[in-house]
Design a protein around this motif. Structure first.
Motif, PDB file in Angstrom:
ATOM      1  N   GLY B  53      50.325  52.747  36.706  1.00 64.21           N
ATOM      2  CA  GLY B  53      50.437  51.737  36.557  1.00 64.21           C
ATOM      3  C   GLY B  53      51.125  50.997  37.700  1.00 64.21           C
ATOM      4  N   TYR B  54      50.570  49.823  38.570  1.00 66.15           N
ATOM      5  CA  TYR B  54      50.958  48.991  39.629  1.00 66.15           C
ATOM      6  C   TYR B  54      51.580  47.903  38.972  1.00 66.15           C
ATOM      7  N   ALA B  55      52.999  47.583  39.887  1.00 72.38           N
ATOM      8  CA  ALA B  55      53.023  46.237  39.575  1.00 72.38           C
ATOM      9  C   ALA B  55      53.102  45.898  38.215  1.00 72.38           C
ATOM     10  N   GLY B  56      53.406  46.869  37.176  1.00 73.85           N
ATOM     11  CA  GLY B  56      53.532  46.513  36.086  1.00 73.85           C
ATOM     12  C   GLY B  56      51.927  46.287  35.003  1.00 73.85           C
ATOM     13  N   GLU B  57      51.093  46.908  35.397  1.00 71.62           N
ATOM     14  CA  GLU B  57      49.276  46.777  35.154  1.00 71.62           C
ATOM     15  C   GLU B  57      48.845  48.101  35.439  1.00 71.62           C
ATOM     16  N   GLN B  58      47.968  48.333  34.415  1.00 69.08           N
ATOM     17  CA  GLN B  58      47.093  49.746  34.092  1.00 69.08           C
ATOM     18  C   GLN B  58      46.078  49.671  35.481  1.00 69.08           C
ATOM     19  N   VAL B  59      45.742  50.508  36.363  1.00 74.08           N
ATOM     20  CA  VAL B  59      44.710  50.240  37.435  1.00 74.08           C
ATOM     21  C   VAL B  59      43.494  50.006  36.798  1.00 74.08           C
ATOM     22  N   SER B  60      43.222  50.330  35.387  1.00 77.49           N
ATOM     23  CA  SER B  60      41.636  50.538  34.979  1.00 77.49           C
ATOM     24  C   SER B  60      41.685  48.739  34.868  1.00 77.49           C
ATOM     25  N   VAL B  61      42.738  48.557  34.709  1.00 76.24           N
ATOM     26  CA  VAL B  61      43.206  46.602  34.280  1.00 76.24           C
ATOM     27  C   VAL B  61      42.569  46.153  35.923  1.00 76.24           C
ATOM     28  N   LEU B  62      43.285  46.554  36.911  1.00 73.00           N
ATOM     29  CA  LEU B  62      43.004  45.811  37.952  1.00 73.00           C
ATOM     30  C   LEU B  62      41.552  45.558  38.726  1.00 73.00           C
ATOM     31  N   ARG B  63      41.293  46.793  38.390  1.00 70.85           N
ATOM     32  CA  ARG B  63      39.744  47.125  38.614  1.00 70.85           C
ATOM     33  C   ARG B  63      39.082  46.257  37.891  1.00 70.85           C
ATOM     34  N   GLU B  64      38.758  46.212  36.813  1.00 72.03           N
ATOM     35  CA  GLU B  64      37.994  45.288  36.189  1.00 72.03           C
ATOM     36  C   GLU B  64      38.367  43.919  36.732  1.00 72.03           C
ATOM     37  N   LYS B  65      38.915  43.525  36.990  1.00 70.14           N
ATOM     38  CA  LYS B  65      39.506  42.475  37.233  1.00 70.14           C
ATOM     39  C   LYS B  65      39.008  42.030  39.186  1.00 70.14           C
ATOM     40  N   GLY B  66      38.458  43.154  39.383  1.00 68.82           N
ATOM     41  CA  GLY B  66      37.739  42.882  40.875  1.00 68.82           C
ATOM     42  C   GLY B  66      38.665  43.530  42.333  1.00 68.82           C
ATOM     43  N   ILE B  67      40.321  43.869  41.151  1.00 73.90           N
ATOM     44  CA  ILE B  67      41.497  44.434  43.059  1.00 73.90           C
ATOM     45  C   ILE B  67      40.919  45.290  42.882  1.00 73.90           C
ATOM     46  N   THR B  68      40.660  45.538  43.650  1.00 77.66           N
ATOM     47  CA  THR B  68      41.277  46.627  44.468  1.00 77.66           C
ATOM     48  C   THR B  68      41.913  47.793  45.891  1.00 77.66           C
ATOM     49  N   ALA B  69      41.884  49.020  45.824  1.00 79.04           N
ATOM     50  CA  ALA B  69      42.700  49.206  46.926  1.00 79.04           C
ATOM     51  C   ALA B  69      42.605  49.707  48.317  1.00 79.04           C
ATOM     52  N   ASP B  70      41.656  48.830  48.600  1.00 80.82           N
ATOM     53  CA  ASP B  70      41.084  48.938  49.462  1.00 80.82           C
ATOM     54  C   ASP B  70      41.162  48.449  50.908  1.00 80.82           C
ATOM     55  N   LYS B  71      41.390  49.451  51.626  1.00 80.38           N
ATOM     56  CA  LYS B  71      42.029  48.585  53.635  1.00 80.38           C
ATOM     57  C   LYS B  71      41.111  47.031  53.257  1.00 80.38           C
ATOM     58  N   LYS B  72      41.996  46.586  54.236  1.00 81.57           N
ATOM     59  CA  LYS B  72      41.333  44.518  54.272  1.00 81.57           C
ATOM     60  C   LYS B  72      41.427  45.022  55.644  1.00 81.57           C
TER      61      LYS B  72
END
Lengths: 72, 72, 72, 72, 72, 72
Positions: B53-72
């Motif tokens: 969980g990150y900021a209260g959300e499952q990472v699986s949900v973040l990834r479904e939303k297109g939010i990655t952990a990639d370096k910008k």
């Protein structure tokens, strides 16, 4: 900058239950400690029943004996 | 006598990347702290996306939303 | 989303050495896994010599015997 | 209230060996510290050989070279 | 049989705040997973600011620069 | 390559008791898993009573109420 690790036995915790734990703990930390939630990470580690011991016995053995961890 | 534990989301880290982390961190500790590398152990624990969980959300949900952990 | 925990014996690691470890490991993870460094947290835990055991002996005892963890 | 975590490489530890570790460590803590065993939990975490590093090398590589962790 | 470890920076968390976290997380686990609370243990580990790194910098350095972890 | 972490409440564990735990667990692992003891590290982490929660209460509060963790 909190990091929270939840270790528990692998006994069918659902995706929805995990989300409730992640959301609930993050909110609790945010409100109690006034922490930016973007600095709070939470990891859930599920442990096989053969690999968890309680009172000297494997949980898999306790479960075979009908002993659960359910709230009474 | 260092023990290093790396916990990260299970997102296709390759065997080669793991070796780079293990070698790099061991060398860094050896050089910085002058520690015998035979006393340095490193473990990598990969965590399923539903379980982080990150900021209260499952990472699986973040990834479904297109939010990655990639370096910008 | 990596979290790194470094556990080592409390033997005079300086603030500068800690910073070198934190910077070096974060950079290594950023480069190797292409991770946003704002998602990488690192914690260093120093353990008293009476509380670390190696090969069945307390490190405090090993140090009294003149046995160090120095690189040879 | 002890919690014990055993982290080791995944190399065929049997259910019986896990039970011996769980029983033995719980008994040792109960006897040495006079702790109620119902307050002692033990978790065993098995780590894939690619994910454990020793002296800068993956254990999977060490095993391919014939280097074991066996007692001599 | 959950064990929860909360790791955060040592920045004046009070006894009352710790109790709120312990009570809140235990209740959340009891309700969400139907677990007997007598099987839930929670440990809070406070980490010195020199020993926590975020985005490659020691938190003690971030705090000197006026960068906090406060919720915005 | 085992690493064992023992987390318990800080309640006057002596140096001798720590040595008994370290020696006993190392021997148990060596005998049960046939592991070279030079690859076994053990760390003991003592947690302040305000920082450990059991069944939703701080252990410091439980102790004030006369509730101990002693074996009955």
């Amino acid at each position: 900058m909190p990091y929270v690790k939840i270790e528990l036995t692998r006994e069918g915790v659902t995706r929805e239950q995990k989300q409730i734990l992640i959301k609930g703990i993050t909110d609790l930390i945010t409100e109690t400690l006034n922490k930016d939630p973007h600095l709070t990470h939470i990891a859930i580690q599920e442990i096989d029943l053969d690999n968890w011991g309680y009172a000297g016995e494997q949980v898999s053995v306790l479960r075979e004996k009908g002993i659960t961890a359910d709230k009474k």
